[in-house]
Scaffold this motif. Structure first.
Motif, short mmCIF file in Angstrom:
data_model
loop_
_atom_site.label_atom_id
_atom_site.label_comp_id
_atom_site.label_asym_id
_atom_site.label_seq_id
_atom_site.Cartn_x
_atom_site.Cartn_y
_atom_site.Cartn_z
N PHE A 165 2.81 33.62 16.17
CA PHE A 165 3.47 34.37 17.24
C PHE A 165 2.88 35.74 17.52
O PHE A 165 2.85 36.19 18.66
CB PHE A 165 4.97 34.52 16.95
N TYR A 196 0.56 35.86 20.11
CA TYR A 196 1.15 35.68 21.43
C TYR A 196 1.96 36.90 21.85
O TYR A 196 2.74 36.84 22.80
CB TYR A 196 2.04 34.44 21.46
N GLY A 197 1.82 37.99 21.12
CA GLY A 197 2.53 39.20 21.52
C GLY A 197 4.01 39.18 21.17
O GLY A 197 4.78 39.97 21.70
N LEU A 198 4.42 38.26 20.29
CA LEU A 198 5.83 38.19 19.91
C LEU A 198 6.01 38.66 18.47
O LEU A 198 5.37 38.13 17.57
CB LEU A 198 6.35 36.75 20.05
N TRP A 239 1.11 38.78 27.50
CA TRP A 239 1.06 38.79 26.04
C TRP A 239 0.13 39.89 25.52
O TRP A 239 -0.12 39.98 24.33
CB TRP A 239 0.61 37.42 25.50
#
Lengths: 219, 219
Positions: A103, A106-108, A79
């Motif tokens: 998100f 979380y690297g999203l 992440w």
């Protein structure tokens, strides 16, 4: 394909991360295992094992460095690099996911949404434009997106998955209540919302039996 | 409190149940382990262990009786009795949960929704009336509801949990991204949506490494 090891550990890591990020924001530098154990409602030994799985070890009698722990978990989950994703199906569940602010941590990064409803196409939901699902494969490929999130009804999910694969996606996060067929090199994570309810049901039943029997050894 | 054993097994049971119900509807009477293993994307030995946890054993070389398996799983999860629940927070996530049709099959019946928004109070969402959240404890108690589903933003979740407990709730399914404080005899299941994304991320990273190294032993 080999099965993924230590599923419960992996599932718990985002919760540790959430707590640790809060601590960092409050200026906390060191965290001891018992504090994390209380927060997670786990035994200390489980917490130590969870964290060891990410490659970090605490100092006995002192604890873990919060920043080190955050980096270790993020790196273990990959992440620390941002993944861009498209989301298909901008109904209530899709909108809820688009609106979820956690998100990015979380690297999203969800960069676009797709829907079949002409009334939704062209609108903006939580900052993302909704495109016609007919353009899914084309736009996914053009934007070099590797992740797709499926929030359409079960009957449409396989068609959407096929288009995502055509568009070059490597990973699919599937919220539709159906099992998808994809090529071997594509990873699918199926989200079964009832899974959590199953856990709650079993916990409640145990609690009920303990109360009825007044027997603390019941398991 | 002792920790719940075999979390992954419990989480997977609703997925078995979904598949088995489909089979029953198609008139299938017997299912062999390899078929379930393919569907679940698990090894056969894991499937056998999962099902044995519910107290059922298949006949070697034959398989399981579909109806027997369904009953065994439903009974293990206490889903053979219906649980009534209230849902608090009728935003996009709450609406998605109200609209999810699979829950009745799992013995969960959401009978009312609550929200603080006067624009939502009095409306009907997916067949359920939305009540003022100020009446949460009172109505929950009056209707003898034992389960609450929290879909409000994190900042409001603790207040809602307190009201649910006042209303006599024994179990809380918490979709808010926060850890709740409740009395010892109340069970909370916190749903961390990023947990599934963590699993997907780890699977994707493994797949990437396998491709890069062309080493099938990488784990």
């Amino acid at each position: 394909m080999k099965k993924v090891q230590k599923l419960p550990t992996i599932r718990r890591l985002p919760t540790y991360l959430y707590k640790l990020n809060e601590m960092r924001k409050s200026g906390v530098e060191i965290v001891a295992t018992p504090e994390l154990a209380r927060y997670m409602n786990l035994e200390a030994i489980v917490v130590r094992k969870d964290l060891a799985a990410t490659g970090v070890t605490g100092q006995p009698g002192v604890g873990y460095k919060v920043v080190e722990l955050i980096e270790s978990i993020r790196s273990f989950l990959s992440w620390d690099n941002t993944s861009e994703a498209v989301l298909v199906g901008a109904g209530s569940l899709g909108s809820a996911i688009l609106g979820y602010e956690g998100f990015e941590e979380y690297g999203l990064r969800i960069i676009a949404a797709f829907d079949a409803d002409p009334g939704k196409v062209g609108t903006i939901i939580h900052g993302r434009e909704v495109f016609d699902v007919d353009r899914l494969a084309e736009l996914t490929r053009r934007m070099c997106i590797r992740l797709g999130i499926i929030c359409v009804p079960a009957d449409y999910a396989q068609d959407v998955a096929d288009e995502l694969v055509k568009g070059g996606v490597h990973g699919i996060w599937n919220f539709a209540n159906v099992s998808l067929k994809v090529p071997e090199d594509v990873v699918v994570q199926r989200e079964v919302i009832a899974g959590g309810f199953a856990v709650l049901s079993v916990k409640l039943e145990r609690m009920r039996r303990q109360h009825e029997n007044r027997d603390p050894e019941v398991e």
